[in-house]
Structures are given as structure tokens and as C-alpha cells.
Scaffold this motif. Structure first.
Motif, mmCIF file in Angstrom:
data_model
loop_
_atom_site.group_PDB
_atom_site.id
_atom_site.type_symbol
_atom_site.label_atom_id
_atom_site.label_comp_id
_atom_site.label_asym_id
_atom_site.label_seq_id
_atom_site.Cartn_x
_atom_site.Cartn_y
_atom_site.Cartn_z
ATOM 1 N N ALA A 1 0.370 30.847 -72.551
ATOM 2 C CA ALA A 1 0.046 30.548 -71.149
ATOM 3 C C ALA A 1 -0.648 29.202 -70.976
ATOM 4 C CB ALA A 1 -0.792 31.688 -70.545
ATOM 5 N N CYS B 1 7.941 35.382 -69.468
ATOM 6 C CA CYS B 1 7.100 34.358 -68.850
ATOM 7 C C CYS B 1 7.016 33.050 -69.638
ATOM 8 C CB CYS B 1 5.680 34.889 -68.660
ATOM 9 S SG CYS B 1 5.578 36.529 -67.930
ATOM 10 N N THR C 1 -6.473 27.443 -63.250
ATOM 11 C CA THR C 1 -5.714 28.496 -63.906
ATOM 12 C C THR C 1 -6.170 29.838 -63.345
ATOM 13 O OG1 THR C 1 -7.300 28.857 -65.685
ATOM 14 C CG2 THR C 1 -5.630 27.144 -66.057
ATOM 15 N N LYS D 1 6.106 25.105 -65.608
ATOM 16 C CA LYS D 1 5.440 25.718 -64.455
ATOM 17 C C LYS D 1 3.926 25.724 -64.711
ATOM 18 C CE LYS D 1 8.895 26.863 -61.814
ATOM 19 N NZ LYS D 1 9.037 26.343 -60.477
ATOM 20 N N ASP D 2 3.186 26.309 -63.784
ATOM 21 C CA ASP D 2 1.720 26.269 -63.849
ATOM 22 C C ASP D 2 1.160 26.794 -65.171
ATOM 23 O OD1 ASP D 2 1.670 25.292 -61.286
ATOM 24 O OD2 ASP D 2 1.235 27.223 -60.363
ATOM 25 N N ARG D 3 0.119 26.124 -65.597
ATOM 26 C CA ARG D 3 -0.676 26.604 -66.727
ATOM 27 C C ARG D 3 -1.472 27.805 -66.229
ATOM 28 N NH1 ARG D 3 -5.024 22.954 -70.112
ATOM 29 N NH2 ARG D 3 -5.884 24.704 -71.270
ATOM 30 N N LEU D 4 -1.547 28.861 -67.024
ATOM 31 C CA LEU D 4 -2.196 30.098 -66.590
ATOM 32 C C LEU D 4 -3.503 30.380 -67.306
ATOM 33 C CD1 LEU D 4 1.000 32.330 -66.450
ATOM 34 C CD2 LEU D 4 -0.126 31.150 -64.558
ATOM 35 N N CYS E 1 8.782 29.598 -68.805
ATOM 36 C CA CYS E 1 8.264 28.764 -67.719
ATOM 37 C C CYS E 1 6.820 28.314 -67.940
ATOM 38 C CB CYS E 1 8.338 29.511 -66.392
ATOM 39 S SG CYS E 1 10.010 29.867 -65.820
ATOM 40 N N HIS E 2 5.980 29.221 -68.456
ATOM 41 C CA HIS E 2 4.542 28.943 -68.538
ATOM 42 C C HIS E 2 4.060 28.526 -69.918
ATOM 43 C CE1 HIS E 2 3.873 30.194 -64.426
ATOM 44 N NE2 HIS E 2 4.645 31.251 -64.650
#
Length: 185
Positions: free
Chosen positions: A78, A70, A101, A83-86, A73-74
Motif C-alpha cells: 500500500a 488492490c 493516506t 493510484k493513491d498511496r494508502l 493500483c496501490h
């Protein structure tokens, strides 16, 4: 000599000529879905955890999986890649700069499990085990301050997590019966 209008009309209608014959037999694409085919896709998880599979995973296991599958991308921890912040953003939704998030925006922890099992890792969705998906969910919930470092998730502990934005969503009327019926079980 034919007029340009006639040529244009003929050009438009010519591809339609075989349609009368083609309607006699429907096209034969693919095959009917078998019960096994359907079972592979019938993996939805409801907000109360109905549909969660057997298995479990820890935050530590999730960190190793995150780093391998992951982080590209993140981003590290995170916190954001391309890609999106988680992780992070809790308490920002009502500000001028909300950070959406997993921890700040999502209403149910079970939705996290359901989503990553269906769609991740990006290059090979569904390729990990149920244990791996529990571990990834544990790691992401930990990164959002919702689980301690030594936590272990499974079908009992995951639905018990109360997300900070749980009350920020109102189900669409046509789906309320699903949530109500799942809560009765």
C-alpha cells in the motif's frame, strides 16, 4: 430566396417544434426503485460504526485480498502505485510535504470500511463479501501501524480504533446532528 438569418433561425427552432407534443406525456425511463433496490445502496456506515454489517476479517486474510485485488493500483504494501498511496505519512500533515493516506489523513476507521465496500475493487465495486471488506480494512490499518499483525476486525472492534487525525476534521454544521445522534445509540 431565404435570407441567411431566416435559415439560421429556422435551423435553431426546428428541433424545438416537437416539445409541445412531448410535454403531454413524460418520458418513461427505467422503473420505480423497489425496497430491495434501495437496500442494496443503503449501506452507509456512520463514524461510530452504526450501519456496519455482520462479519469479520483478519490482517492475514486482508493481505491476500490486497495482493489479488488492490496491489496492481496501490502498489506493494500500500505504499504507492499509480493510484493513491494508502499507508504511511503519519505525522506529515503539518509539514511542507504532507502525505495523505488512510493512516495519516482519514478521521475514522469506519470511513475506510464504508469507502472500500462502496468503491472497491475498482473494476468491480461491491463484489467482495463483508468479511473480505473487514479483512482489507484490517490489512490497511495494519500497514499504517494502527493494528497488530494478529488483529481481527468486526463491527465492534473497527469503530474502537482511534485514527491519528480524528481531531483534524470539524463536521459541517448540517451534518453534526447525524454524528451526535449516532453517538447516543
Amino acid at each position: 430566396m431565404y435570407s441567411p438569418r431566416f435559415v439560421m433561425l429556422a435551423a435553431l427552432l426546428t428541433p424545438l417544434a416537437p416539445l409541445g407534443a412531448a410535454q403531454a406525456a413524460p418520458p418513461r425511463y427505467g422503473r420505480p426503485a423497489t425496497p430491495e433496490d434501495i437496500a442494496q445502496w443503503n449501506i452507509d456506515v456512520l463514524p461510530d460504526g452504526a450501519g456496519l454489517p455482520k462479519g469479520s476479517g483478519t490482517v492475514a486474510q486482508g493481505k491476500a485480498l490486497y495482493d489479488n485485488h488492490c496491489m496492481a493500483c496501490h502498489g506493494p504494501d500500500a505504499q504507492g502505485g499509480f493510484k493513491d498511496r494508502l499507508a504511511g505519512g503519519i505525522g506529515t500533515l503539518a509539514t511542507d510535504h504532507p502525505v495523505k493516506t488512510v493512516g495519516s489523513f482519514w478521521p475514522y476507521a469506519t470511513t475506510l470500511y464504508d469507502y472500500i465496500r462502496r468503491a472497491m475493487p475498482y473494476q468491480a465495486p461491491g463484489s467482495l463479501s463483508n468479511d473480505d471488506y473487514y479483512a482489507l480494512a484490517a490489512y490497511l490499518l495494519n500497514r499504517n501501524g494502527l493494528l497488530p499483525d494478529d488483529a481481527k476486525l468486526d463491527a465492534t472492534t473497527l469503530p474502537a480504533i482511534r485514527m491519528p487525525n480524528r481531531d483534524g476534521f470539524v463536521p459541517e454544521p448540517e451534518f453534526r446532528h447525524l454524528i451526535r445522534s449516532s453517538r447516543k445509540k
